[in-house]
Design a protein around this motif. Structure first.
Motif, mmCIF file in Angstrom:
data_model
loop_
_atom_site.group_PDB
_atom_site.id
_atom_site.type_symbol
_atom_site.label_atom_id
_atom_site.label_comp_id
_atom_site.label_asym_id
_atom_site.label_seq_id
_atom_site.Cartn_x
_atom_site.Cartn_y
_atom_site.Cartn_z
ATOM 1 N N LEU A 2 0.656 -1.639 -0.025
ATOM 2 C CA LEU A 2 0.369 -0.001 -0.257
ATOM 3 C C LEU A 2 0.899 0.846 0.167
ATOM 4 N N ARG A 3 0.708 2.401 -0.377
ATOM 5 C CA ARG A 3 1.414 3.709 -1.138
ATOM 6 C C ARG A 3 0.390 4.343 -0.818
ATOM 7 N N ASP A 5 0.448 7.192 1.763
ATOM 8 C CA ASP A 5 1.185 7.964 2.218
ATOM 9 C C ASP A 5 2.284 9.298 0.395
ATOM 10 N N PRO A 6 0.874 10.236 1.031
ATOM 11 C CA PRO A 6 1.643 10.916 -0.407
ATOM 12 C C PRO A 6 3.594 11.321 -0.478
ATOM 13 N N VAL A 7 3.868 11.804 0.616
ATOM 14 C CA VAL A 7 5.081 11.940 1.221
ATOM 15 C C VAL A 7 5.919 10.859 0.268
ATOM 16 N N TYR A 8 5.361 9.866 0.711
ATOM 17 C CA TYR A 8 5.763 8.777 0.233
ATOM 18 C C TYR A 8 6.236 8.745 -0.856
ATOM 19 N N GLN A 9 5.210 8.869 -1.317
ATOM 20 C CA GLN A 9 4.783 8.323 -2.946
ATOM 21 C C GLN A 9 6.392 10.016 -3.470
ATOM 22 N N ILE A 10 5.933 10.851 -3.214
ATOM 23 C CA ILE A 10 6.265 11.813 -3.721
ATOM 24 C C ILE A 10 7.701 11.653 -3.585
ATOM 25 N N LEU A 11 8.458 11.096 -2.620
ATOM 26 C CA LEU A 11 10.169 10.745 -2.505
ATOM 27 C C LEU A 11 10.829 10.160 -3.371
ATOM 28 N N LYS A 12 9.945 8.403 -3.196
ATOM 29 C CA LYS A 12 10.447 7.845 -3.886
ATOM 30 C C LYS A 12 10.721 8.025 -5.363
ATOM 31 N N LEU A 13 9.324 8.899 -5.703
ATOM 32 C CA LEU A 13 9.477 9.331 -7.538
ATOM 33 C C LEU A 13 10.705 10.712 -7.835
ATOM 34 N N LEU A 14 10.850 11.419 -6.201
ATOM 35 C CA LEU A 14 12.494 12.303 -6.450
ATOM 36 C C LEU A 14 13.017 11.230 -6.789
ATOM 37 N N GLU A 15 13.193 9.631 -5.583
ATOM 38 C CA GLU A 15 15.449 9.101 -5.161
ATOM 39 C C GLU A 15 14.482 8.628 -6.913
ATOM 40 N N GLU A 16 13.532 8.169 -8.120
ATOM 41 C CA GLU A 16 13.400 7.466 -9.046
ATOM 42 C C GLU A 16 13.764 8.658 -10.446
ATOM 43 N N GLU A 17 13.928 9.672 -10.141
ATOM 44 C CA GLU A 17 14.406 10.785 -10.680
ATOM 45 C C GLU A 17 13.430 11.029 -11.527
ATOM 46 N N LYS A 18 12.048 10.436 -11.218
ATOM 47 C CA LYS A 18 11.192 10.891 -12.625
ATOM 48 C C LYS A 18 10.358 12.695 -11.888
ATOM 49 N N GLU A 19 9.890 13.163 -13.431
ATOM 50 C CA GLU A 19 8.668 13.633 -12.904
ATOM 51 C C GLU A 19 7.735 13.795 -11.882
ATOM 52 N N GLY A 54 15.564 11.715 3.575
ATOM 53 C CA GLY A 54 14.156 11.631 2.602
ATOM 54 C C GLY A 54 14.534 10.497 2.020
ATOM 55 N N LEU A 55 15.480 9.922 2.418
ATOM 56 C CA LEU A 55 15.893 8.126 1.866
ATOM 57 C C LEU A 55 15.364 7.494 3.146
ATOM 58 N N ASP A 56 16.017 8.443 4.611
ATOM 59 C CA ASP A 56 15.680 7.224 5.487
ATOM 60 C C ASP A 56 13.678 7.422 6.099
ATOM 61 N N GLY A 60 12.450 4.052 6.168
ATOM 62 C CA GLY A 60 11.132 3.541 7.536
ATOM 63 C C GLY A 60 9.601 3.856 6.549
ATOM 64 N N TYR A 61 9.339 3.750 6.132
ATOM 65 C CA TYR A 61 7.521 3.723 5.509
ATOM 66 C C TYR A 61 7.715 2.201 5.182
ATOM 67 N N GLU A 62 8.837 2.243 4.363
ATOM 68 C CA GLU A 62 8.906 0.694 3.562
ATOM 69 C C GLU A 62 8.693 -0.462 4.734
ATOM 70 N N ASP A 63 9.556 -0.547 5.622
ATOM 71 C CA ASP A 63 9.622 -1.198 6.383
ATOM 72 C C ASP A 63 8.862 -1.522 7.399
ATOM 73 N N ARG A 64 7.667 -0.750 7.734
ATOM 74 C CA ARG A 64 6.751 -0.140 8.462
ATOM 75 C C ARG A 64 5.140 -1.475 7.251
ATOM 76 N N VAL A 65 5.202 -0.935 6.328
ATOM 77 C CA VAL A 65 4.558 -1.869 5.821
ATOM 78 C C VAL A 65 4.466 -2.819 5.700
ATOM 79 N N LYS A 66 6.067 -3.704 5.088
ATOM 80 C CA LYS A 66 6.340 -5.154 5.097
ATOM 81 C C LYS A 66 6.359 -5.847 6.958
ATOM 82 N N TYR A 67 6.620 -4.585 7.541
ATOM 83 C CA TYR A 67 6.100 -5.366 9.135
ATOM 84 C C TYR A 67 4.831 -5.541 9.230
#
Length: 70
Positions: A2-3, A5-19, A54-56, A60-67
């Motif tokens: 589940l994704r 969280d808009p903060v997570y989604q935006i950070l993920k896009l930034l990490e992947e260097e997408k617009e 941001g990477l942290d 953290g978000y992915e670890d919480r979702v996995k847990y």
């Protein structure tokens, strides 16, 4: 994963260097701008891109979702 969280989604896009477009993550423009402001104020990203904080956040978000799925 589940994704909702808009903060997570935006950070993920930034990490992947997408617009970034608010329609990409399924929220309205106002909420998108609020999430961007939060990301900037929290130091998760700056004009150079995503920061270690941001990477942290992503990890953290992915670890919480996995847990939660166990």
């Amino acid at each position: 994963m589940l994704r909702s969280d808009p903060v997570y989604q935006i950070l993920k896009l930034l990490e992947e260097e997408k617009e970034l477009y608010f329609k990409q993550i399924g929220i309205d423009e106002r909420d998108f701008n609020i999430a961007l402001k939060h990301i900037h104020e929290a130091g998760y990203a700056n004009s150079n891109g995503i920061t270690q904080s941001g990477l942290d956040y992503i990890k953290g978000y992915e670890d919480r979702v996995k847990y939660d799925q166990q």
